[in-house]
Design an enzyme around this catalytic site. Structure first.
Site, short mmCIF file in Angstrom:
data_model
loop_
_atom_site.label_atom_id
_atom_site.label_comp_id
_atom_site.label_asym_id
_atom_site.label_seq_id
_atom_site.Cartn_x
_atom_site.Cartn_y
_atom_site.Cartn_z
N SER A 89 -8.91 -5.72 6.44
CA SER A 89 -7.60 -5.54 7.06
C SER A 89 -6.85 -4.33 6.50
CB SER A 89 -6.75 -6.81 6.88
OG SER A 89 -6.67 -7.18 5.52
N ASP A 111 3.03 -10.40 0.18
CA ASP A 111 1.92 -9.48 0.46
C ASP A 111 2.05 -8.23 -0.40
OD1 ASP A 111 -0.06 -7.86 1.45
OD2 ASP A 111 0.53 -8.03 3.55
N HIS A 166 -1.42 -5.23 1.41
CA HIS A 166 -1.30 -4.28 2.52
C HIS A 166 -0.09 -3.38 2.30
CE1 HIS A 166 -3.53 -7.82 4.09
NE2 HIS A 166 -4.27 -6.86 4.63
#
Length: 443
Positions: free
Chosen positions: A160, A405, A408
């Site tokens: 991702s 997170d 990312h």
């Protein structure tokens, strides 16, 4: 397209008009005819006859508009000192002109990286650029990039974070054109985007382990699943699809922290934190090394693949105050200086494993006439604890199980600089090709 070095650049558009008053009408006519012929023959080599507007292009109903002329993009230049400079070693410096898009102008931003939408109050994390030691890295020029990749194709293969990079690239290119969706499946993990004006295809293939894998349990010891990794088997979901691509960007890393059983020749040879009796527990670099090696073996085994393989090194996480599942977060508001943090521990081990396997794959590929290049983003991203979504990937009152997170990257954000690195890599590739042709002329 012409690639020049800093030593042979000439001023653009200089003319000597001292004799203009002495030209006769016949000479003027000849000059006008000559200029007309030059405009009609040269300009189309650099620019498409039609530009498509950035709005509505994704729906396929674009309207043709007049061409936009950008003389500064006509000649792609490379400064001489780039031969001596490691663009991946440097510092982050302020860039008040950034960002070059926002969450209202780019539809490609993934929800969980849409930090502006979900209320991140600060904006300074978007206003930095990378300054290499000993040279400058130009800010991404979307016109130059699209000219370089005209009539070509590029695929991202990995996890991702690789998808995060692809979406960043789409946003960076949105100042010129949006692609249309040419995917043959509705699976968001396998997308094909097409830039009509440039005949350029951008694709993504989901393969977080790069090798054949299957989920053995959706729960597992850490409640993140338990995976069977077949470390010597190709993941045919991407390895059988790459033959026509000019560029292949490979990445992997973060999924190897998850519990996994390691298989070789369909036999269990060990695991990573599987907590099963009589099975040897290896450090994550054991499976990581074998998976990267197998991925490069897959690329080198393709008879019809002639593209350039680019390994994008992993970007470290920045959890502080706990692990990802125990309250860890990333709340810093400024980049580190290079002397404030060091790549160490498991991050250093993963990085060195990547580099070692890259060199091995490159050597094998060279024997087959294939090219390997390194997009070394690790050091630059180690210095950016401020660029992650943290809790700004969803609404605060949403009933969802999402951890902070710190893996990312917000869009816009530091990951946009990866496009600067990529464009530089492609420019240098063009320079290498020009030098090779010069030293080995045909005939």
């Amino acid at each position: 397209m012409k690639v020049t070095t800093g030593s042979d650049q000439l001023p653009y558009g200089k003319n000597n008009n001292n004799q203009g008053t002495t030209l006769k009408s016949t000479s003027k006519t000849l000059i006008l005819i000559t200029l007309t012929l030059i405009i009609l023959t040269v300009v189309p080599l650099y620019y498409p006859l039609h530009r498509y507007p950035s709005t509505h292009a994704s729906t396929g109903d674009a309207t043709v508009v007049s061409p936009v002329y950008h003389p500064q993009d006509e000649v792609i230049t490379i400064n001489d000192n780039h031969h001596k400079c490691d663009v991946f070693s440097g510092e982050w410096v302020p860039n008040p002109d950034a960002p070059y898009y926002n969450n209202m102008t780019c539809w490609a931003i993934h929800e969980h990286q849409n930090c502006q939408k979900y209320g991140r109050p600060d904006s300074d994390f978007m206003k930095w650029k990378w300054k290499p030691d000993g040279c400058d890295l130009p800010v991404f020029n979307p016109y130059q990039f699209l000219e370089i990749v005209r009539d070509k194709s590029l695929a991202f293969v990995g996890d991702s974070v690789g998808r995060n990079q692809m979406q960043s690239l789409i946003c960076m290119l949105s100042r010129v054109e949006y692609p249309i969706d040419k995917s043959t499946t509705k699976d968001e993990n396998f997308k094909h985007w097409y830039y009509v004006s440039y005949n350029f295809t951008l694709a993504t293939y989901w393969s977080p382990f790069l090798v054949k894998a299957q989920e053995a349990s959706s729960d597992g010891p850490t409640h993140t699943g338990l995976f069977n990794l077949y470390l010597d088997e190709f993941d045919e979901k991407w390895t059988t699809q790459i033959d026509g691509f000019n560029y292949l960007i490979i990445n992997a890393g973060h999924w190897f922290w998850r519990p996994a059983l390691y298989y070789v020749n369909r036999q269990v040879v060990g695991c990573r934190f599987c907590q099963l009796e009589n099975i040897t527990d290896y450090p994550m670099t054991f499976g990581y090394r074998k998976a990267i090696r197998t991925a490069f073996n897959a690329i080198n085994s393709r008879q019809n693949f002639k593209g350039i393989t680019i390994l994008r090194t992993f970007a470290p996480m920045h959890f502080e105050g706990g692990e990802w599942n125990s309250g860890g977060d990333c709340v810093r508001k400024m980049p580190f200086k290079s002397n404030e943090i060091t790549l160490e521990g498991v991050n250093l081990e993963l990085y060195m494993t990547q580099i070692e396997e890259f060199k091995r794959g490159e050597k094998m590929g060279k024997n087959k006439g294939l090219k390997y290049r390194l997009l070394d983003t690790t050091q630059a991203m180690l210095l950016r604890p401020d660029g992650h979504p943290s809790r700004y990937g969803h609404w605060p009152n949403e009933n969802v199980t999402l951890y902070n997170d710190c893996v990312h990257w917000c869009l816009p954000g530091p990951i946009d600089t990866w496009s600067d690195f990529l464009l530089h890599t492609l420019k240098m590739e063009g320079l290498r090709s020009a030098e090779e042709k010069k030293s080995h002329p045909k005939g």
